[in-house]
Design an enzyme around this catalytic site. Structure first.
Site, PDB file in Angstrom:
ATOM      1  N   HIS A 163      -2.689 -13.797  -5.241  1.00 18.50           N
ATOM      2  CA  HIS A 163      -2.790 -12.394  -4.846  1.00 18.50           C
ATOM      3  C   HIS A 163      -1.464 -11.869  -4.294  1.00 18.50           C
ATOM      4  O   HIS A 163      -1.382 -10.721  -3.842  1.00 18.50           O
ATOM      5  CB  HIS A 163      -3.903 -12.270  -3.788  1.00 18.50           C
ATOM      6  CG  HIS A 163      -4.435 -10.903  -3.579  1.00 18.50           C
ATOM      7  ND1 HIS A 163      -4.529 -10.315  -2.329  1.00 18.50           N
ATOM      8  CD2 HIS A 163      -4.917  -9.991  -4.451  1.00 18.50           C
ATOM      9  CE1 HIS A 163      -5.049  -9.120  -2.436  1.00 18.50           C
ATOM     10  NE2 HIS A 163      -5.290  -8.879  -3.710  1.00 18.50           N
ATOM     11  N   LYS A 165       2.348 -10.377  -3.763  1.00 14.07           N
ATOM     12  CA  LYS A 165       3.124  -9.279  -4.353  1.00 14.07           C
ATOM     13  C   LYS A 165       4.552  -9.359  -3.840  1.00 14.07           C
ATOM     14  O   LYS A 165       4.796  -9.269  -2.634  1.00 14.07           O
ATOM     15  CB  LYS A 165       2.546  -7.908  -3.976  1.00 14.07           C
ATOM     16  CG  LYS A 165       1.224  -7.570  -4.651  1.00 14.07           C
ATOM     17  CD  LYS A 165       0.049  -7.891  -3.788  1.00 14.07           C
ATOM     18  CE  LYS A 165      -1.250  -7.386  -4.432  1.00 14.07           C
ATOM     19  NZ  LYS A 165      -2.437  -7.851  -3.688  1.00 14.07           N
ATOM     20  N   ASP A 170      18.363  -9.271  -6.858  1.00 14.92           N
ATOM     21  CA  ASP A 170      19.688  -9.826  -6.551  1.00 14.92           C
ATOM     22  C   ASP A 170      19.690 -10.732  -5.330  1.00 14.92           C
ATOM     23  O   ASP A 170      20.750 -10.961  -4.723  1.00 14.92           O
ATOM     24  CB  ASP A 170      20.714  -8.705  -6.353  1.00 14.92           C
ATOM     25  CG  ASP A 170      21.118  -8.037  -7.667  1.00 14.92           C
ATOM     26  OD1 ASP A 170      20.746  -8.565  -8.726  1.00 14.92           O
ATOM     27  OD2 ASP A 170      21.792  -6.991  -7.622  1.00 14.92           O
ATOM     28  N   HIS A 406      -6.001   0.630   0.520  1.00 12.52           N
ATOM     29  CA  HIS A 406      -5.574  -0.654  -0.032  1.00 12.52           C
ATOM     30  C   HIS A 406      -4.569  -1.363   0.879  1.00 12.52           C
ATOM     31  O   HIS A 406      -4.146  -2.484   0.602  1.00 12.52           O
ATOM     32  CB  HIS A 406      -4.973  -0.451  -1.433  1.00 12.52           C
ATOM     33  CG  HIS A 406      -4.975  -1.681  -2.280  1.00 12.52           C
ATOM     34  ND1 HIS A 406      -3.854  -2.462  -2.471  1.00 12.52           N
ATOM     35  CD2 HIS A 406      -5.964  -2.288  -2.981  1.00 12.52           C
ATOM     36  CE1 HIS A 406      -4.155  -3.479  -3.255  1.00 12.52           C
ATOM     37  NE2 HIS A 406      -5.419  -3.406  -3.578  1.00 12.52           N
ATOM     38  N   LYS A 408      -3.045  -3.542   3.833  1.00 11.26           N
ATOM     39  CA  LYS A 408      -3.437  -4.699   4.643  1.00 11.26           C
ATOM     40  C   LYS A 408      -2.384  -4.855   5.734  1.00 11.26           C
ATOM     41  O   LYS A 408      -1.243  -5.234   5.466  1.00 11.26           O
ATOM     42  CB  LYS A 408      -3.504  -5.970   3.802  1.00 11.26           C
ATOM     43  CG  LYS A 408      -4.445  -5.869   2.576  1.00 11.26           C
ATOM     44  CD  LYS A 408      -3.652  -5.671   1.339  1.00 11.26           C
ATOM     45  CE  LYS A 408      -4.422  -5.976   0.081  1.00 11.26           C
ATOM     46  NZ  LYS A 408      -5.283  -4.965  -0.433  1.00 11.26           N
ATOM     47  N   ASP A 413      -0.621  -5.172  20.371  1.00 10.39           N
ATOM     48  CA  ASP A 413       0.049  -4.815  21.628  1.00 10.39           C
ATOM     49  C   ASP A 413       1.242  -3.876  21.430  1.00 10.39           C
ATOM     50  O   ASP A 413       2.232  -3.951  22.178  1.00 10.39           O
ATOM     51  CB  ASP A 413       0.523  -6.088  22.355  1.00 10.39           C
ATOM     52  CG  ASP A 413      -0.637  -6.868  22.954  1.00 10.39           C
ATOM     53  OD1 ASP A 413      -1.742  -6.304  23.052  1.00 10.39           O
ATOM     54  OD2 ASP A 413      -0.436  -8.041  23.314  1.00 10.39           O
TER      55      ASP A 413
END
Length: 510
Positions: A163, A165, A170, A406, A408, A413
């Site tokens: 999952h 991404k 470079d 979508h 996450k 604190d």
């Protein structure tokens, strides 16, 4: 049927004679636009990282497209989904154009998505400067009957997915977060657009990301697409046809409002012009799951994203704010959040409403924990599916569209920040390989808090509450004129199906 299942169990997902050469990330480029722009922004101490949040979909697309356009040495790309729609084709064009200039491209795609476009990926792999690998491949490439048989025979393996991404250019700059490649992730869909978040990073974190990419790339589950069983052998003519198709899409899109707006993206101009400096910190670390998490037979899996994120949350002393589109805390997770409340930590959670979620099955797992969380003092917000289109969408000619969460992320604190691919649900915890960044920065925490506050505004989200008779209600609108829903805001059929699904024993798969 049983015979077919046993046959699948004895087969490999790749053809005989597999040759998988190890390769590794290049050192950071010392030349080119990306090196020239990014290098001077960071102290030369080899331990600092520069970071910036990218909440806007057009900004996120612009950073990917223009960084690929300016790549001088390498592109290392790792994705769960890469759609063959407008933005997917435009980014594929930029990747191929970079390879034509001599840039080395390594593309690692999870096979759950790759199965539907295997032949296209095989054609791309013919380019001398592009190598494509698929992670944890299926044996079958098409057909629901054969797919169902394989799932019955190998479900414990094929249900585990990569999952992650990562967009790495470079070995100088990278984007990490929740976005896959597709129109709905970049505010380009007229129907549904995801609210999502990336971190653009430079410095030490990029070196760590490159190292972890290599670990996945060289893993036994990363199979060169040319060796995937069931694909016809691609010919050079297939690559040329793909090039012509992508070039046609790119040419037609250049005069579109979307591409013109993309090239004017403020975040891109700020970074490339040097007008803005990233937040620099030495207290940031990359969290990545062991790729062997995708192997159900693997032993001694190293601790990963889940363990580090939960430790950070339970170290909170004042506030914990969580954004998770697929939120199924389970009994242990629910008790953990309630423990925080008992110790005086204020816990807030933003997730999708039933009408906003794109996966109603997951919502069925969430609703069983909603009441105990509310009774324990946790504040719950559910993103509404529709809101008035902003000025950007009106200028783009896209009009109003359905919104779905979508992102996450987490804020602890008002200091610690997490951004990544990890959902607070059983799938991310036990089945999927995930990644993210955990860092300390009051400035980035403030920026993310602004995103949280905007998304939980009563005009954009319901606050789920218990009334004076302990009945669940959904509140929206202004404080002076609140609108109260006494039933979950969704169609009757959708509510009924979700309640039915709730009783199925599928929570570990959600």
């Amino acid at each position: 049927m049983l015979w077919a299942g046993w046959l699948l169990l004895g087969c490999s997902a790749h053809r005989p004679g597999l040759v998988r050469e190890y390769s590794y990330a290049y050192p950071p480029a010392e030349f080119g636009t990306v090196a020239a722009r990014v290098g001077p922004l960071l102290p030369d101490d080899r331990i600092s990282s520069g970071l910036r949040l990218v909440p806007g979909g057009i900004d996120a697309f612009a950073l990917r497209a223009i960084s690929a356009e300016n790549a001088a040495l390498s592109l290392d790309l790792q994705y769960y989904i890469w759609r063959d729609d407008l933005t997917g084709q435009l980014l594929s064009y930029e990747v191929m154009a970079a390879a034509d200039r001599g840039v080395r491209v390594r593309l690692l795609i999870d096979d759950l998505d790759a199965r539907g476009k295997s032949q296209m990926l095989a054609s791309l792999d013919l380019h001398p400067n592009i190598e494509v690998r698929v992670f944890n491949p299926w044996f079958t490439r098409r057909g629901w009957i054969r797919t169902s048989i394989e799932f019955l025979a190998r479900g414990s393996r094929v249900n585990r997915r990569m999952h992650n991404k990562l967009w790495l250019v470079d070995t100088r700059i990278a984007l990490i977060g929740g976005r896959n490649i597709g129109d709905e992730y970049f505010d380009a869909s007229p129907d549904v657009n995801f609210e999502d978040l990336d971190l653009v990073i430079a410095g030490q974190l990029v070196a760590d990301a490159a190292e972890q990419f290599d670990r996945y790339w060289n893993d036994a589950l990363a199979i060169p697409v040319s060796y995937v069983r069931g694909l016809r052998k691609s010919k050079i003519e297939d690559l040329q046809q793909l090039r012509e198709r992508l070039t046609s899409t790119w040419s037609e899109a250049q005069q579109s409002t979307y591409v013109r707006r993309m090239r004017e993206a403020a975040v891109l101009q700020d970074i490339l012009s040097g007008r803005t400096a990233p937040v620099v910190t030495q207290r940031a670390r990359l969290l990545v799951d062991d790729p062997r998490k995708a192997d159900p037979d693997a032993k001694d899996i190293e601790p990963g994203v889940r363990e580090a994120l939960l430790a950070a949350m339970h170290g909170g002393e004042k506030t914990v704010q969580v954004i998770s589109p697929y939120f199924v805390p389970g009994r242990n997770g629910t008790e953990g959040l309630l423990d925080l409340e008992r110790t005086g930590v204020e816990v807030e959670v933003l997730t999708n409403s039933l009408d906003a979620t794109d996966v109603a099955f997951v919502h069925s797992g969430y609703i069983r924990y909603r009441r105990p969380l509310l009774e324990g003092g946790v504040q719950l917000y559910e993103l509404k599916p529709n809101f008035e289109p902003g000025a950007d969408r009106q200028r783009l000619g896209l009009g109003s569209s359905k919104a779905s969460l979508h992102t996450k992320a987490a804020i602890i604190d008002d200091r610690s920040v997490f951004v990544g691919s990890f959902n607070l649900d059983p799938r991310s915890a036990r089945l999927n390989c995930e990644m993210g960044v955990l860092l300390d920065s009051r400035e980035l925490a403030r920026h993310l808090a602004e995103v949280f506050d905007g998304s939980t505004d009563p005009s954009r989200a319901y606050e789920v509450q218990l009334d004076d008779k302990e009945r669940m209600i959904w509140v929206e609108g202004s404080e002076d004129e609140p609108v109260i829903h006494r039933h979950e805001p969704a169609g009757l059929l959708r509510r009924a199906l979700t309640q039915i699904i709730r009783w199925l024993p599928i929570e570990p798969l959600l």
